[in-house]
Write a protein that holds these residues in place. Structure first.
Motif, PDB file in Angstrom:
ATOM      1  N   HIS A 130       0.164  54.747  58.055  1.00 18.19           N
ATOM      2  CA  HIS A 130       0.347  53.454  57.380  1.00 18.19           C
ATOM      3  C   HIS A 130       0.410  53.599  55.869  1.00 18.19           C
ATOM      4  CE1 HIS A 130      -0.362  51.574  61.235  1.00 18.19           C
ATOM      5  NE2 HIS A 130      -1.459  52.314  61.363  1.00 18.19           N
TER       6      HIS A 130
ATOM      7  N   HIS B  51       4.101  55.984  52.849  1.00 14.97           N
ATOM      8  CA  HIS B  51       5.131  55.543  51.901  1.00 14.97           C
ATOM      9  C   HIS B  51       4.552  55.215  50.529  1.00 14.97           C
ATOM     10  CE1 HIS B  51       3.426  51.838  53.518  1.00 14.97           C
ATOM     11  NE2 HIS B  51       3.951  51.171  52.500  1.00 14.97           N
ATOM     12  N   ILE B  52       3.263  55.381  50.339  1.00  7.63           N
ATOM     13  CA  ILE B  52       2.634  55.055  49.056  1.00  7.63           C
ATOM     14  C   ILE B  52       2.535  56.317  48.190  1.00  7.63           C
ATOM     15  CG2 ILE B  52       0.565  54.133  47.925  1.00  7.63           C
ATOM     16  CD1 ILE B  52       1.895  52.065  49.727  1.00  7.63           C
TER      17      ILE B  52
ATOM     18  N   GLN C 104       2.075  50.215  43.856  1.00 10.64           N
ATOM     19  CA  GLN C 104       1.636  50.048  45.250  1.00 10.64           C
ATOM     20  C   GLN C 104       0.324  50.771  45.520  1.00 10.64           C
ATOM     21  OE1 GLN C 104       4.657  50.789  44.216  1.00 10.64           O
ATOM     22  NE2 GLN C 104       6.169  49.526  45.292  1.00 10.64           N
TER      23      GLN C 104
ATOM     24  N   THR D  95      -3.349  48.720  45.229  1.00 14.49           N
ATOM     25  CA  THR D  95      -3.700  47.520  45.985  1.00 14.49           C
ATOM     26  C   THR D  95      -4.178  47.866  47.393  1.00 14.49           C
ATOM     27  OG1 THR D  95      -2.931  45.304  46.568  1.00 14.49           O
ATOM     28  CG2 THR D  95      -1.363  47.097  46.850  1.00 14.49           C
TER      29      THR D  95
ATOM     30  N   ILE E 195      -3.922  48.244  51.357  1.00 18.51           N
ATOM     31  CA  ILE E 195      -2.869  48.504  52.350  1.00 18.51           C
ATOM     32  C   ILE E 195      -3.488  48.303  53.732  1.00 18.51           C
ATOM     33  CG2 ILE E 195      -1.153  50.157  53.205  1.00 18.51           C
ATOM     34  CD1 ILE E 195      -0.794  49.559  50.251  1.00 18.51           C
ATOM     35  N   PRO E 196      -2.900  47.430  54.535  1.00 18.60           N
ATOM     36  CA  PRO E 196      -3.485  47.216  55.864  1.00 18.60           C
ATOM     37  C   PRO E 196      -3.292  48.434  56.763  1.00 18.60           C
ATOM     38  CG  PRO E 196      -1.431  46.039  55.663  1.00 18.60           C
ATOM     39  CD  PRO E 196      -1.702  46.618  54.318  1.00 18.60           C
TER      40      PRO E 196
ATOM     41  N   LYS F 267      -3.009  45.386  61.281  1.00 21.80           N
ATOM     42  CA  LYS F 267      -1.608  45.084  61.631  1.00 21.80           C
ATOM     43  C   LYS F 267      -1.500  44.622  63.087  1.00 21.80           C
ATOM     44  CE  LYS F 267       0.889  48.136  58.466  1.00 21.80           C
ATOM     45  NZ  LYS F 267       1.733  49.330  58.395  1.00 21.80           N
TER      46      LYS F 267
ATOM     47  N   ALA G 258       3.397  46.129  49.048  1.00 24.17           N
ATOM     48  CA  ALA G 258       3.117  47.567  49.173  1.00 24.17           C
ATOM     49  C   ALA G 258       3.197  48.014  50.623  1.00 24.17           C
ATOM     50  CB  ALA G 258       1.736  47.858  48.598  1.00 24.17           C
ATOM     51  N   GLU G 259       2.671  47.181  51.516  1.00 25.76           N
ATOM     52  CA  GLU G 259       2.697  47.523  52.941  1.00 25.76           C
ATOM     53  C   GLU G 259       4.122  47.752  53.428  1.00 25.76           C
ATOM     54  OE1 GLU G 259       1.363  44.257  55.354  1.00 25.76           O
ATOM     55  OE2 GLU G 259       2.284  45.116  57.149  1.00 25.76           O
ATOM     56  N   ARG G 260       5.034  46.944  52.931  1.00 27.72           N
ATOM     57  CA  ARG G 260       6.414  47.024  53.416  1.00 27.72           C
ATOM     58  C   ARG G 260       7.314  47.879  52.519  1.00 27.72           C
ATOM     59  NH1 ARG G 260       7.464  41.541  56.809  1.00 27.72           N
ATOM     60  NH2 ARG G 260       5.296  41.147  57.317  1.00 27.72           N
ATOM     61  N   GLY G 261       6.690  48.598  51.602  1.00 27.06           N
ATOM     62  CA  GLY G 261       7.457  49.554  50.809  1.00 27.06           C
ATOM     63  C   GLY G 261       8.447  48.922  49.858  1.00 27.06           C
ATOM     64  N   MET G 262       8.067  47.779  49.295  1.00 28.60           N
ATOM     65  CA  MET G 262       8.975  47.101  48.369  1.00 28.60           C
ATOM     66  C   MET G 262       8.444  47.232  46.944  1.00 28.60           C
ATOM     67  SD  MET G 262      10.282  43.807  50.537  1.00 28.60           S
ATOM     68  CE  MET G 262       8.746  42.982  50.827  1.00 28.60           C
ATOM     69  N   ASP G 263       9.355  47.371  45.989  1.00 25.41           N
ATOM     70  CA  ASP G 263       8.981  47.495  44.585  1.00 25.41           C
ATOM     71  C   ASP G 263       9.024  46.118  43.929  1.00 25.41           C
ATOM     72  OD1 ASP G 263       8.870  50.353  44.718  1.00 25.41           O
ATOM     73  OD2 ASP G 263      11.067  50.346  44.769  1.00 25.41           O
TER      74      ASP G 263
END
Lengths: 55, 488
Positions: A5, A8-9, A15, A18, A20-21, A26, B246-251
């Motif tokens: 999860h 991608h960070i 990002q 913050t 992240i769930p 989810k 952030a969860e969905r990988g958006m800037d």
């Protein structure tokens, strides 16, 4: 398990700073039984809000 | 017999007109003047904009509904208000110009005893060069502000999906198209629905998705942010919103005043004064709102537009327009009755009234460019204002000396359900309640809002609520059985 999860960070990006769930959070979001309960709660909250707002 | 004229047939105007007719019956006349032939449930335009709903599912013709209700419907745009009448007559009137295809361009004087201005906004695409033409269907960007715009957006999105399926990467830029925009919520919903749609189409990994906003932080929403009672914390909407992106990988790009749109590129000024560019293959940028641009004239024909309207074109009401600097702002600056202070038989509701000031803290770049979201007043607050104004007018027609009902944004809450993807079992939305809309830091120190009434959560249940509201509010707007029981 949690890493999938977060993969991608990138460190020190916005990002990164913050919440992240993770998997359980989810899963809860689309768990029908839990969401039926939340559906009732959301409707109750909105009803109270509407009653407080009419003057 | 009194005549109430309602300018505008959107959420506020339609609510006002239908309740007025219901309360006044045939003893008095209710007239609606709107240039549109259809009513549009705007919150669902988001789903039209990603191909999840058809345009026909979010609109319906107004004429049969008003005929059934006994409301005099004029498909026309109001162009001028004459609140003192004219030479030889003290009866106030508005000048209307028909948009109805049977008499396009024909003008008429329409007298009134009471007038409600509920026109909604002018979508001010012209404020940013290249953002859109007069119809909002820009050469370089798309919009979801109307059902037609949203249908066009869906077609453009589909073209991008086809390109990605052929292996071509695409950049999506979604957000606000000017430093003084409001309605960040619509852009918020659209970006999450685009992301959801790309995932469903199996092309999410081919897309870079960027949110560009005039907010100084994510989750400002034009309300200076919100604090939710969540998990034992008073959690800021900043964290809530950032987490979703952030969860969905958006800037995201914050504090941006988009000052130019060209083919595949926007130029923007940031709060720190720097100028920058962002390229895109697909852009949906919300335009700023302005008043529709009425003129007002005194009995002698002199221009009194500045008496009725603020410089941004919104109508002056019983607000404190001299509050001054941010430090002096109070909840009591916000209008309660929405009555014009000069002409007591004129009211404004919804987006059409002039707010006393921003809700978010004013900000500008070192170059002096204001970059801050303007106050949101769509949806639930609009409908509540429409109803309150109508109830006051009905009482005044029956003899009350002054307005009897209030709809103050500093005393009311708002419920907002922001879609984050459509699907009966895999859809999600953010359900938020805020009380009060305008923060009151004296009553609620620290956050400005009652934490018991200010909540937020993301999940499938909120999507169900949003989808049900789609049907419920269209049912209500069509005046189907039991419509008066459905709250605003």
């Amino acid at each position: 398990m949690a890493s999938k999860h977060l993969q991608h960070i990138d460190p020190y990006t916005p990002q990164f700073g913050t919440m992240i769930p993770l998997g359980f959070q989810k899963w809860l979001r689309t768990c029908v039984i839990y969401q039926l309960f939340r559906f009732v709660m959301i409707n109750l909250k909105m009803t109270v809000l509407i009653l407080k707002s009419h003057h | 017999m009194a005549r109430l004229v309602v300018m505008g047939g959107g959420v506020a105007g339609h609510t006002a007109a239908t309740f007025a007719k219901k309360m006044l019956g045939s003893a008095h006349e209710v007239v609606v003047v709107t240039p549109n032939s259809n009513w549009n449930w705007i919150p669902s335009n988001i789903w039209v904009g990603v191909g999840g709903m058809s345009k026909e599912e979010v609109i319906f013709p107004l004429a049969p509904v008003y005929k059934k209700a006994g409301i005099d419907y004029r498909q026309a745009k109001a162009v001028a208000i004459h609140p003192e009448g004219k030479e030889g007559s003290d009866t106030p009137y508005i000048m209307i110009e028909y948009t109805d295809q049977t008499k396009p361009g024909q003008t008429e004087e329409l007298t009134y005893d009471y007038l409600i201005n509920a026109t909604g906004p002018k979508l001010n695409f012209a404020a940013t060069p290249g953002l859109g033409d007069a119809n909002g269907l820009g050469e370089h960007t798309v919009s979801v502000c109307t059902a037609d715009h949203a249908e066009h957006a869906a077609a453009e999105l589909q073209k991008c999906i086809e390109k990605m399926k052929r292996g071509e990467k695409q950049t999506f830029l979604i957000g606000t198209g000017h430093g003084m925009c409001t309605c960040q919520g619509a852009a918020f919903e659209y970006i999450f629905n685009v992301e959801h749609t790309l995932k469903e189409a199996g092309v999410r990994d081919m897309a870079q998705i960027i949110f560009i906003t005039n907010e100084s932080f994510l989750g400002d929403f034009g309300m200076g942010g919100i604090h939710f009672n969540m998990g034992g914390f008073a959690m800021s909407s900043k964290v809530f919103a950032e987490s979703l992106y952030a969860e969905r990988g958006m800037d995201w790009i914050l504090g941006a005043h988009v000052n130019k749109v060209e083919a595949g590129k926007v130029t923007y000024e940031s709060l720190d004064g720097t100028m920058d560019e962002q390229t895109f293959d697909f852009a949906m940028l919300i335009p700023p709102f302005a008043g529709v641009g009425f003129k007002a004239f005194a009995k002698d024909g002199s221009d009194i537009t500045a008496t009725l309207f603020a410089p941004n074109g919104f109508m002056k009401v019983d607000a404190n327009y001299n509050a001054g600097a941010y430090e002096n702002w109070k909840p009591s600056d916000w209008p309660r009755t929405l009555q014009n202070p000069t002409y007591k038989n004129i009211f404004a509701a919804g987006i059409a009234f002039a707010p006393p000031h921003l809700i978010s803290k004013p900000m500008s770049s070192p170059n002096g460019t204001p970059i801050n979201p303007t106050p949101p007043r769509t949806g639930m607050p609009s409908a509540m204002m429409g109803k309150a104004v109508t109830m006051s007018i009905v009482d005044m027609i029956k003899g009350a000396p002054e307005p009897t009902h209030t709809a103050c944004m500093a005393e009311m809450g708002a419920a907002c359900v922001a879609s984050a993807g459509k699907g009966l079992f895999n859809g999600t939305a953010a359900a938020m309640t805020v009380y009060p809309i305008v923060p009151d830091f004296e009553t609620y120190p620290g956050t400005g809002r009652n934490l018991n009434g200010t909540t937020g959560e993301l999940g499938l249940a909120a999507h169900w609520v949003k989808h049900i509201l789609h049907f419920v509010f269209i049912w209500k707007a069509k005046l189907r059985p039991g419509w008066t029981l459905i709250p605003e």
